[in-house]
Design a protein around this motif. Structure first.
Motif: not given
Length: 88
Positions: A64-88
């Motif tokens: 459960f901890y690993v699943c939660c960790l992966l979910w948090v990383l996935y949402t952070r990376i997805q938000g990070f990618v969306l943030f930088f694709t808006g700049w270009f």
């Protein structure tokens, strides 16, 4: 001669009685030890079952901890990618 034979038979009879009492006391002691042995086996079996349950819960919690960790990383990376694709 008859008197000595009667004494010998009497001594043998007393010895047999003492030995039979000792044997019955020993049998009783072994019976108690047998009961203790069976109850100790039951306690060990219940401890092993508890150990297995605790291990299963631990592995479940880790999964459960690993699943939660992966979910948090996935949402952070997805938000990070969306943030930088808006700049270009």
């Amino acid at each position: 001669m008859l008197s000595s034979e009667v004494d010998r038979v009497g001594a043998t009879a007393r010895t047999l009685e003492e030995d039979s009492k000792l044997m019955s006391a020993t049998a009783d002691d072994y019976g108690v030890l047998g009961d203790l042995s069976s109850s100790a086996r039951k306690v060990l079996r219940s401890l092993e079952n508890a150990k297995m349950k605790e291990q299963a819960l631990l592995w479940g919690a880790m999964a459960f901890y690993v699943c939660c960790l992966l979910w948090v990383l996935y949402t952070r990376i997805q938000g990070f990618v969306l943030f930088f694709t808006g700049w270009f």
